[in-house]
Design an enzyme around this catalytic site. Structure first.
Site, PDB file in Angstrom:
ATOM      1  N   HIS A 126      -0.463   4.400  -0.060  1.00  0.00           N
ATOM      2  CA  HIS A 126      -1.198   5.533   0.590  1.00  0.00           C
ATOM      3  C   HIS A 126      -0.534   5.928   1.910  1.00  0.00           C
ATOM      4  O   HIS A 126      -0.535   5.119   2.875  1.00  0.00           O
ATOM      5  CB  HIS A 126      -2.577   5.383   0.449  1.00  0.00           C
ATOM      6  CG  HIS A 126      -3.037   5.080  -0.837  1.00  0.00           C
ATOM      7  ND1 HIS A 126      -3.304   3.691  -1.333  1.00  0.00           N
ATOM      8  CD2 HIS A 126      -3.370   5.643  -1.963  1.00  0.00           C
ATOM      9  CE1 HIS A 126      -3.528   3.721  -2.630  1.00  0.00           C
ATOM     10  NE2 HIS A 126      -3.706   4.804  -3.135  1.00  0.00           N
TER      11      HIS A 126
ATOM     12  N   ASP B 237       0.811  -1.207   0.058  1.00  0.00           N
ATOM     13  CA  ASP B 237       0.071   0.170   0.027  1.00  0.00           C
ATOM     14  C   ASP B 237       0.916   1.194  -0.069  1.00  0.00           C
ATOM     15  O   ASP B 237       1.815   1.500   0.681  1.00  0.00           O
ATOM     16  CB  ASP B 237      -1.018  -0.067   1.322  1.00  0.00           C
ATOM     17  CG  ASP B 237      -2.244   0.898   0.974  1.00  0.00           C
ATOM     18  OD1 ASP B 237      -1.878   2.024   0.304  1.00  0.00           O
ATOM     19  OD2 ASP B 237      -3.061   0.519   1.860  1.00  0.00           O
TER      20      ASP B 237
ATOM     21  N   SER C 191      -4.571  -4.522   1.696  1.00  0.00           N
ATOM     22  CA  SER C 191      -3.938  -4.159   2.838  1.00  0.00           C
ATOM     23  C   SER C 191      -4.472  -4.781   4.278  1.00  0.00           C
ATOM     24  O   SER C 191      -3.955  -5.010   5.445  1.00  0.00           O
ATOM     25  CB  SER C 191      -3.936  -2.823   3.331  1.00  0.00           C
ATOM     26  OG  SER C 191      -3.344  -2.131   2.279  1.00  0.00           O
TER      27      SER C 191
END
Length: 925
Positions: free
Chosen positions: A751, A749, A802
């Site tokens: 982000h 991930d 995630s």
């Protein structure tokens, strides 16, 4: 019993290093030359493969030692027996003979030691060659390659054909450092089997180049798996680079997802200062035992530094142990560049960037014509930054050498890690160009497109070639009659193509992406009026009747009638996507910079646009044309920057609008006002800014915002936090640390907005923050948490995969004997998932936090003394237990039969003859 049957029954032992064993013989140049090559013009020492011709006694003896040690599988001494590698010694003409003798020697010894109870197998050792297809050897020319995909295929094909003819049990492509080389080997293996009219299993063994688990060419393990898993592979694993202890986390990554068998043959520990290996056979066996006891492998062996003494330790370890069961084949579409992209319904919508298309972008065409590749790459990079998840590349122009430009640009993209991490859609009307593009990409790409317009034979041929090159396919709704424009024709063509791809070519449903043709609406031509609705209806039908497949389209086609009126075009796209996505469209070629939001469109304008798109009224087009004239000058920039109506709202509403629209022009003055109102910077973050983020999350969940727009929100939020940071530090100066908190966005991930905000808010409240960044592997989280003796760990993630990675992290903490509290946060997380999946995997406390403001509250409870901590822990554990029990109770409710269910249907008009006049309900009819 063949190799596959044996793998189903038990864990097999592979032999150890060939090179290490050869080194023990202290051979000199004369040994490599023998009498036959005494006058060879180049040095031969180091060309181990030629020893099958000059010192077959040594190679035979090494095979025998490994078999005596208990190996079930031995490898041929043919690692570099290909024309490319042998050219370094001037021996390319000897490749066929080396491969033939290599198999003969191994086969002879293996057959002698084989018994019905313990069959011995010979697998062909096939190295990666001495060249790489994905990396330029010239730092000044990143597009240059010193080997092509086709040349690699030719070399592999010549080698494999001999290996198969001589009777190997499998082809083992090992020490893979460039996935594109491996894809060439797999491609060649298919052709070699066809030539020999014999099926032989293919095994792959990757080597990672660093502690991040990436290959030398930069690809992650998951991305590698995405690149090769569309093929029928017997096993995937790792060899070289690391010892067993260091390799274990990466083997676990493969074991968790591989729908095939898993192999591991690590080095004998890490090399010492002199390049030797100090780990003893017994020490290595202790590390390997964990692989076996934890069910991670089906094949275990040794690489650099290992000898027969090491392999002799393994048979006792595998005796009576259950072999690992392959994972289920993924039901999601796996795409990849340097990183993997998992495409499923939880992703909402996959944004395919459209600006690297010479047919759709005049600027991009001009830059390619001018050979200004630096600026052209900036367009690609901007799309990535704006949230594109796939990049569409198209070079179709009459004045360009389309094939050359496609190859050149894709090679340039490969040298830009931030761009190359994305999967590529190779887009061309020329099939040769598509194939050339696919041969440049080590990741799993998308072909755009194939269709039935030239008949079934060509359709099947091209689909099969795309599959051999490892790509997913976009199928256009065309057939021999032409483009499907009506709902009936769209579903007819898609159904026919689906049957051919799944039944004749062997595609999985998730590898098929239908494009049912987004066509221009509001043209004034009557038969075009239903184009938007027919596409949406086709999406619904495909979603229901061809489950697992995906739906895409070129969204800009819809608004072709309104060229020059950007606002109307972008608004039409937003309205259309809202309805199409609800119907099943899950990806599309769009401009990720588009800024018109569904919620922003005035209700009267939106209603007219919906009338046009859904064909709800005969005068819809005329009405839209009328209002389009008044919106002519209303560009995207004007909507966001010149329309100051939102500036008259409260500071809370202004901040929410700034986040929603991704506009940071007024942040400084609005934040100054907010700080004056709320008192502290942290209160502004946890108050109006977090409220704004929550609103964005609600729109995203409702399908009214898409990931690129959420990315803009995240950027604006990051900008706001940066503005507040000096004030936060000033307000927080002089305070002692309340505790140590580790924050990380989990592996897979990228982000970071949630993690960053969590760190800021916790830091503002006196906590010492250890921020590990994004894409953090479990082993690093464990190591940092242990080394820093942290008081809690906060795991963040935005995307659905995630969630699984968070489970892996807490399991890793548990395995390390740690019980530090773990806080779970992120857009896809939930109290239910935390209770059902994450908490049961950990002996410590796991707490789901809805937003960052709760982090401080939870931390205060956990670090507020034994009594508060115990009370809080008990409450959380009880809540999670109740959630699990509620799910268990629902699952225990017995299902009724179909007839019983129908008998219980609601009937409002039973025994009542006075039905309403003209009632159209199903019961009255």
């Amino acid at each position: 019993m063949n190799l596959k049957e044996s793998l189903e029954k038990r864990i097999l032992v592979l032999d150890g290093a060939m090179g290490t064993m050869i080194q023990r013989y202290n051979l000199e140049e004369e040994d490599f030359r023998g009498t036959r090559f005494a006058s060879h013009p180049q040095q031969l020492k180091g060309n181990n493969d030629i020893l099958v011709l000059t010192r077959p006694d040594i190679i035979r003896s090494i095979h025998e030692k490994y078999l005596i040690a208990g190996a079930d599988i031995i490898e041929t001494s043919t690692f570099n027996a290909n024309e490319i590698s042998q050219a370094d010694y001037g021996c390319e003409a000897l490749c066929a003979e080396i491969n033939r003798e290599g198999v003969r020697l191994a086969r002879e010894v293996a057959d002698r030691y084989s018994t019905p109870q313990k069959p011995r197998f010979v697998v062909a050792s096939i190295g990666p060659t001495s060249r790489t297809c994905s990396i330029s050897p010239d730092v000044e020319n990143p597009a240059m390659r010193n080997i092509t995909f086709d040349r690699l295929v030719e070399a592999y094909l010549n080698q494999m054909t001999v290996l198969i003819e001589e009777g190997v049990d499998a082809l083992l492509c090992e020490t893979i450092f460039d996935t594109l080389n491996a894809k060439a080997a797999i491609y060649a293996a298919d052709e070699a089997m066809r030539r020999c009219n014999k099926e032989v299993p293919v095994m792959l063994s990757l080597t990672v180049a660093d502690a991040a688990g990436r290959t030398l060419s930069g690809q992650s393990i998951e991305a590698f798996m995405a690149s090769v898993m569309s093929r029928n592979i017997l096993s995937v694993g790792l060899n070289c680079s690391f010892g067993a202890e260091q390799m274990k986390p990466f083997i676990k990554q493969i074991a968790d997802i591989a729908p095939c068998y898993v192999s591991a043959y690590p080095n004998a520990g890490l090399p010492n200062a002199l390049g030797g290996y100090d780990q003893t056979p017994e020490q290595m066996a202790q590390c390997v035992r964990e692989y076996i006891d934890e069910g991670l492998v089906n094949i275990i062996g040794g690489c650099c530094g290992t000898t027969d003494a090491y392999i002799a330790e393994f048979p006792a370890l595998v005796e009576g142990k259950e072999p690992r069961k392959p994972a289920d084949y993924p039901c999601d579409l796996w795409l990849s560049g340097l990183d993997r992209l998992v495409v499923n319904r939880s992703m909402n919508f996959i944004n395919i960037g459209e600006r690297c298309n010479v047919a759709g972008s005049r600027k991009f065409l001009r830059l390619i014509n001018e050979k200004n590749y630096t600026e052209a790459l900036k367009i690609a990079r901007t799309q990535v930054e704006d949230g594109a998840q796939v990049l569409d590349i198209n070079m179709d122009d009459g004045l360009l050498d389309t094939k050359e430009e496609m190859i050149n640009f894709l090679n340039l993209l490969g040298s830009e890690p931030e761009i190359a991490r994305l999967p590529i859609m190779v887009d061309s009307s020329n099939w040769d160009v598509i194939c050339a593009g696919l041969k440049c990409l080590q990741g799993r790409a998308i072909v755009n497109s194939i269709s039935l317009k030239e008949g079934e034979e060509i359709f099947i041929e091209r689909a099969a070639e795309a599959k051999r090159l490892g790509a997913a396919v976009v199928v256009m709704a065309f057939d021999e009659e032409g483009q499907a424009t009506t709902y009936e024709r769209k579903i007819q063509v898609c159904k026919r193509a689906y049957n051919l791809l799944t039944e004749r070519v062997g595609f999985q449903a998730q590898e098929i992406i239908f494009d049912p043709n987004i066509l221009a609406i509001a043209t004034g031509i009557e038969e075009h009026a239903a184009y938007g609705l027919d596409f949406i209806r086709a999406c619904e039908w495909i979603n229901k009747n061809l489950p697992g497949t995906h739906i895409s389209g070129g969204v800009s086609n819809l608004s072709f009638s309104f060229r020059g009126n950007n606002y109307v075009r972008e608004a039409l796209h937003a309205v259309f996507l809202y309805h199409a996505i609800a119907a099943g469209m899950d990806m599309g070629i769009v401009n990720p910079q588009s800024s018109v939001l569904y919620e922003d469109i005035p209700s009267d304008v939106r209603e007219v646009m919906e009338d046009v798109i859904l064909n709800r009224s005969a005068d819809a087009t005329e009405r839209l044309i009328e209002i389009a004239a008044s919106l002519k000058e209303k560009s995207t920039t004007a909507v966001h920057h010149s329309d100051d109506a939102w500036r008259a709202a409260s500071v809370e509403e202004r901040l929410k609008s700034a986040l929603l629209k991704g506009v940071g022009d007024y942040l400084q003055e609005d934040l100054d006002e907010a700080v004056a109102k709320y008192g502290t910077a942290v209160d502004v973050i946890s108050g109006p800014l977090m409220d704004g983020m929550g609103y964005v999350g609600e729109l995203f969940g409702a399908g009214k915002l898409f990931l690129p727009q959420v990315v803009k929100t995240a950027r604006t939020m990051k900008q706001a936090v940066a503005i507040l940071q000096p004030l936060i530090e000033q307000q927080n100066s002089g305070r002692s640390a309340a505790g140590k908190v580790l924050v990380a966005t989990v592996k897979g991930d990228v982000h970071d907005i949630g993690k960053n905000i969590a760190g800021v808010v916790m830091g503002c409240n006196g906590y010492h923050i250890i921020d590990l960044g994004v894409m953090v592997p479990p082993e690093r989280i464990v190591a940092e948490a242990r080394d820093n003796n942290v008081d809690m760990v906060i795991l963040s993630g935005l995307i659905t995969p995630s969630l699984d990675e968070m489970i892996t992290v807490v399991k890793s903490l548990d395995a390390a004997g740690m019980s530090v509290p773990v806080l779970i946060a992120g857009a896809t997380t939930s109290p239910m998932h935390t209770a059902l999946k994450i908490a049961p995997a950990y002996s410590g406390l796991v707490v789901h936090v809805k937003d960052v403001s709760q982090n401080v509250i939870v931390a205060a409870e956990l670090l507020g003394g034994d009594e508060r901590r115990e009370a809080f822990t008990s409450a959380v554990v009880e809540q999670q237990r109740a959630l699990r029990e509620s799910v268990a109770e629902r699952s225990e409710v017995p299902l009724r039969t179909l007839e019983e269910a129908r008998g219980n249907r609601l009937n409002l008009f039973e025994n009542n003859d006075e039905h309403p006049s003209g009632c159209s309900c199903g019961y009255c009819k």
